[in-house]
Design a protein around this motif. Structure first.
Motif, PDB file in Angstrom:
ATOM      1  N   PHE A 150       0.836  -1.197   0.000  1.00 40.63           N
ATOM      2  CA  PHE A 150       0.000   0.000   0.000  1.00 40.63           C
ATOM      3  C   PHE A 150       0.867   1.240   0.000  1.00 40.63           C
ATOM      4  O   PHE A 150       1.921   1.274   0.628  1.00 40.63           O
ATOM      5  CB  PHE A 150      -0.939   0.002   1.209  1.00 40.63           C
ATOM      6  N   ALA A 151       0.408   2.259  -0.713  1.00 37.22           N
ATOM      7  CA  ALA A 151       1.106   3.546  -0.783  1.00 37.22           C
ATOM      8  C   ALA A 151       0.153   4.636  -0.302  1.00 37.22           C
ATOM      9  O   ALA A 151      -1.044   4.610  -0.600  1.00 37.22           O
ATOM     10  CB  ALA A 151       1.537   3.832  -2.216  1.00 37.22           C
ATOM     11  N   ALA A 152       0.701   5.586   0.430  1.00 41.01           N
ATOM     12  CA  ALA A 152      -0.097   6.704   0.932  1.00 41.01           C
ATOM     13  C   ALA A 152      -0.579   7.556  -0.239  1.00 41.01           C
ATOM     14  O   ALA A 152       0.173   7.859  -1.161  1.00 41.01           O
ATOM     15  CB  ALA A 152       0.727   7.532   1.897  1.00 41.01           C
ATOM     16  N   LEU A 153      -1.839   7.930  -0.207  1.00 41.37           N
ATOM     17  CA  LEU A 153      -2.427   8.739  -1.267  1.00 41.37           C
ATOM     18  C   LEU A 153      -2.772  10.137  -0.756  1.00 41.37           C
ATOM     19  O   LEU A 153      -2.521  11.126  -1.429  1.00 41.37           O
ATOM     20  CB  LEU A 153      -3.685   8.046  -1.801  1.00 41.37           C
ATOM     21  N   ALA A 154      -3.341  10.221   0.446  1.00 41.67           N
ATOM     22  CA  ALA A 154      -3.745  11.521   0.990  1.00 41.67           C
ATOM     23  C   ALA A 154      -3.938  11.420   2.493  1.00 41.67           C
ATOM     24  O   ALA A 154      -4.230  10.351   3.021  1.00 41.67           O
ATOM     25  CB  ALA A 154      -5.040  11.978   0.342  1.00 41.67           C
ATOM     26  N   THR A 155      -3.768  12.547   3.161  1.00 38.72           N
ATOM     27  CA  THR A 155      -4.110  12.659   4.571  1.00 38.72           C
ATOM     28  C   THR A 155      -5.383  13.470   4.644  1.00 38.72           C
ATOM     29  O   THR A 155      -5.504  14.498   3.961  1.00 38.72           O
ATOM     30  CB  THR A 155      -2.982  13.366   5.351  1.00 38.72           C
ATOM     31  N   LEU A 156      -6.351  13.019   5.433  1.00 35.19           N
ATOM     32  CA  LEU A 156      -7.632  13.686   5.461  1.00 35.19           C
ATOM     33  C   LEU A 156      -8.269  13.631   6.843  1.00 35.19           C
ATOM     34  O   LEU A 156      -7.875  12.841   7.689  1.00 35.19           O
ATOM     35  CB  LEU A 156      -8.565  13.078   4.413  1.00 35.19           C
ATOM     36  N   TRP A 157      -9.257  14.481   7.046  1.00 33.26           N
ATOM     37  CA  TRP A 157     -10.016  14.503   8.288  1.00 33.26           C
ATOM     38  C   TRP A 157     -11.241  13.617   8.127  1.00 33.26           C
ATOM     39  O   TRP A 157     -11.848  13.563   7.060  1.00 33.26           O
ATOM     40  CB  TRP A 157     -10.447  15.923   8.638  1.00 33.26           C
ATOM     41  N   ALA A 158     -11.617  12.930   9.206  1.00 31.64           N
ATOM     42  CA  ALA A 158     -12.726  11.986   9.141  1.00 31.64           C
ATOM     43  C   ALA A 158     -13.433  11.894  10.484  1.00 31.64           C
ATOM     44  O   ALA A 158     -12.968  12.413  11.494  1.00 31.64           O
ATOM     45  CB  ALA A 158     -12.209  10.603   8.740  1.00 31.64           C
ATOM     46  N   ARG A 159     -14.530  11.196  10.475  1.00 30.36           N
ATOM     47  CA  ARG A 159     -15.276  10.855  11.696  1.00 30.36           C
ATOM     48  C   ARG A 159     -15.450   9.346  11.688  1.00 30.36           C
ATOM     49  O   ARG A 159     -15.929   8.770  10.703  1.00 30.36           O
ATOM     50  CB  ARG A 159     -16.628  11.535  11.694  1.00 30.36           C
ATOM     51  N   ILE A 160     -15.066   8.690  12.778  1.00 30.04           N
ATOM     52  CA  ILE A 160     -15.175   7.231  12.882  1.00 30.04           C
ATOM     53  C   ILE A 160     -16.310   6.890  13.837  1.00 30.04           C
ATOM     54  O   ILE A 160     -16.337   7.367  14.972  1.00 30.04           O
ATOM     55  CB  ILE A 160     -13.864   6.605  13.395  1.00 30.04           C
ATOM     56  N   GLU A 161     -17.243   6.051  13.385  1.00 31.80           N
ATOM     57  CA  GLU A 161     -18.351   5.579  14.208  1.00 31.80           C
ATOM     58  C   GLU A 161     -18.292   4.058  14.276  1.00 31.80           C
ATOM     59  O   GLU A 161     -18.505   3.391  13.261  1.00 31.80           O
ATOM     60  CB  GLU A 161     -19.699   5.976  13.604  1.00 31.80           C
ATOM     61  N   PRO A 162     -18.006   3.468  15.453  1.00 32.13           N
ATOM     62  CA  PRO A 162     -18.064   2.016  15.568  1.00 32.13           C
ATOM     63  C   PRO A 162     -19.502   1.538  15.337  1.00 32.13           C
ATOM     64  O   PRO A 162     -20.449   2.197  15.775  1.00 32.13           O
ATOM     65  CB  PRO A 162     -17.628   1.735  17.002  1.00 32.13           C
ATOM     66  N   VAL A 163     -19.654   0.426  14.640  1.00 33.69           N
ATOM     67  CA  VAL A 163     -20.985  -0.085  14.330  1.00 33.69           C
ATOM     68  C   VAL A 163     -21.256  -1.393  15.055  1.00 33.69           C
ATOM     69  O   VAL A 163     -22.238  -1.512  15.779  1.00 33.69           O
ATOM     70  CB  VAL A 163     -21.163  -0.283  12.802  1.00 33.69           C
ATOM     71  N   ALA A 164     -20.386  -2.372  14.887  1.00 34.86           N
ATOM     72  CA  ALA A 164     -20.636  -3.695  15.470  1.00 34.86           C
ATOM     73  C   ALA A 164     -19.331  -4.452  15.653  1.00 34.86           C
ATOM     74  O   ALA A 164     -18.334  -4.170  14.993  1.00 34.86           O
ATOM     75  CB  ALA A 164     -21.565  -4.499  14.558  1.00 34.86           C
ATOM     76  N   ALA A 165     -19.383  -5.414  16.556  1.00 36.68           N
ATOM     77  CA  ALA A 165     -18.263  -6.340  16.750  1.00 36.68           C
ATOM     78  C   ALA A 165     -18.856  -7.740  16.840  1.00 36.68           C
ATOM     79  O   ALA A 165     -19.904  -7.943  17.449  1.00 36.68           O
ATOM     80  CB  ALA A 165     -17.492  -5.999  18.018  1.00 36.68           C
ATOM     81  N   ARG A 166     -18.180  -8.687  16.220  1.00 32.90           N
ATOM     82  CA  ARG A 166     -18.653 -10.076  16.274  1.00 32.90           C
ATOM     83  C   ARG A 166     -17.454 -11.006  16.318  1.00 32.90           C
ATOM     84  O   ARG A 166     -16.389 -10.700  15.776  1.00 32.90           O
ATOM     85  CB  ARG A 166     -19.564 -10.396  15.100  1.00 32.90           C
ATOM     86  N   ALA A 167     -17.638 -12.109  16.985  1.00 36.69           N
ATOM     87  CA  ALA A 167     -16.585 -13.124  17.066  1.00 36.69           C
ATOM     88  C   ALA A 167     -16.834 -14.166  15.982  1.00 36.69           C
ATOM     89  O   ALA A 167     -17.961 -14.624  15.790  1.00 36.69           O
ATOM     90  CB  ALA A 167     -16.585 -13.776  18.430  1.00 36.69           C
ATOM     91  N   GLU A 168     -15.777 -14.517  15.267  1.00 36.93           N
ATOM     92  CA  GLU A 168     -15.847 -15.536  14.217  1.00 36.93           C
ATOM     93  C   GLU A 168     -14.774 -16.573  14.482  1.00 36.93           C
ATOM     94  O   GLU A 168     -13.704 -16.242  14.980  1.00 36.93           O
ATOM     95  CB  GLU A 168     -15.607 -14.910  12.843  1.00 36.93           C
ATOM     96  N   GLU A 169     -15.068 -17.802  14.117  1.00 39.86           N
ATOM     97  CA  GLU A 169     -14.055 -18.840  14.255  1.00 39.86           C
ATOM     98  C   GLU A 169     -13.671 -19.323  12.872  1.00 39.86           C
ATOM     99  O   GLU A 169     -14.518 -19.644  12.045  1.00 39.86           O
ATOM    100  CB  GLU A 169     -14.584 -20.006  15.088  1.00 39.86           C
ATOM    101  N   ALA A 170     -12.368 -19.354  12.613  1.00 39.46           N
ATOM    102  CA  ALA A 170     -11.860 -19.815  11.324  1.00 39.46           C
ATOM    103  C   ALA A 170     -10.594 -20.616  11.577  1.00 39.46           C
ATOM    104  O   ALA A 170      -9.675 -20.136  12.232  1.00 39.46           O
ATOM    105  CB  ALA A 170     -11.572 -18.632  10.410  1.00 39.46           C
ATOM    106  N   ALA A 171     -10.570 -21.832  11.070  1.00 38.42           N
ATOM    107  CA  ALA A 171      -9.412 -22.717  11.205  1.00 38.42           C
ATOM    108  C   ALA A 171      -9.034 -22.895  12.678  1.00 38.42           C
ATOM    109  O   ALA A 171      -7.859 -22.919  13.027  1.00 38.42           O
ATOM    110  CB  ALA A 171      -8.238 -22.202  10.398  1.00 38.42           C
ATOM    111  N   GLY A 172     -10.030 -22.972  13.527  1.00 37.29           N
ATOM    112  CA  GLY A 172      -9.775 -23.226  14.942  1.00 37.29           C
ATOM    113  C   GLY A 172      -9.322 -22.017  15.735  1.00 37.29           C
ATOM    114  O   GLY A 172      -9.053 -22.117  16.923  1.00 37.29           O
ATOM    115  N   ALA A 173      -9.244 -20.878  15.104  1.00 40.63           N
ATOM    116  CA  ALA A 173      -8.828 -19.656  15.811  1.00 40.63           C
ATOM    117  C   ALA A 173      -9.992 -18.676  15.842  1.00 40.63           C
ATOM    118  O   ALA A 173     -10.745 -18.556  14.886  1.00 40.63           O
ATOM    119  CB  ALA A 173      -7.638 -19.010  15.100  1.00 40.63           C
ATOM    120  N   GLN A 174     -10.122 -18.002  16.964  1.00 46.01           N
ATOM    121  CA  GLN A 174     -11.191 -17.021  17.078  1.00 46.01           C
ATOM    122  C   GLN A 174     -10.698 -15.664  16.598  1.00 46.01           C
ATOM    123  O   GLN A 174      -9.589 -15.238  16.912  1.00 46.01           O
ATOM    124  CB  GLN A 174     -11.682 -16.906  18.512  1.00 46.01           C
TER     125      GLN A 174
END
Length: 110
Positions: A33-57
């Motif tokens: 990945f290469a940096a393209l721009a620095t910008l101002w934003a607002r972050i809103e958490p929406v949801a968290a969920r636990a998933e299991e894949a290949a025996g790891a959570q």
């Protein structure tokens, strides 16, 4: 009508990064990945969920990230806040005024 966003709520500094392919010398490529721009934003958490894949959570955390409108957003891009990475899954103009973009993102580990 979509709710209005106070421009003063864009209070988090993020780096927009785009994927870049580098030849690996054997006919393939590695994606970085290469940096393209620095910008101002607002972050809103929406949801968290636990998933299991290949025996790891794994914990998947999703966010809505508001940005000022950009014409260069594309699939595969991500946003960075220090060591935190947010992969952009979808983006849209929430009220079709051309002022803001609303990105649906998932936080990943580097």
């Amino acid at each position: 009508m979509a709710r209005l966003l106070d421009p003063g709520s864009l209070n988090v500094r993020l780096m927009l990064e785009r994927p870049v392919e580098t030849p690996d010398g054997q006919g393939g490529a590695t994606v970085g990945f290469a940096a393209l721009a620095t910008l101002w934003a607002r972050i809103e958490p929406v949801a968290a969920r636990a998933e299991e894949a290949a025996g790891a959570q794994r914990i998947a955390v999703t966010h809505r990230i508001w940005l000022r409108r950009r014409g260069d957003l594309a699939g595969g891009m991500r946003l960075r806040k220090g060591a935190r990475l947010f992969v952009i899954h979808a983006f849209r103009d929430p009220d079709e005024t051309g002022r803001y973009m609303l990105c649906d993102c998932e936080e990943t580990r580097p």
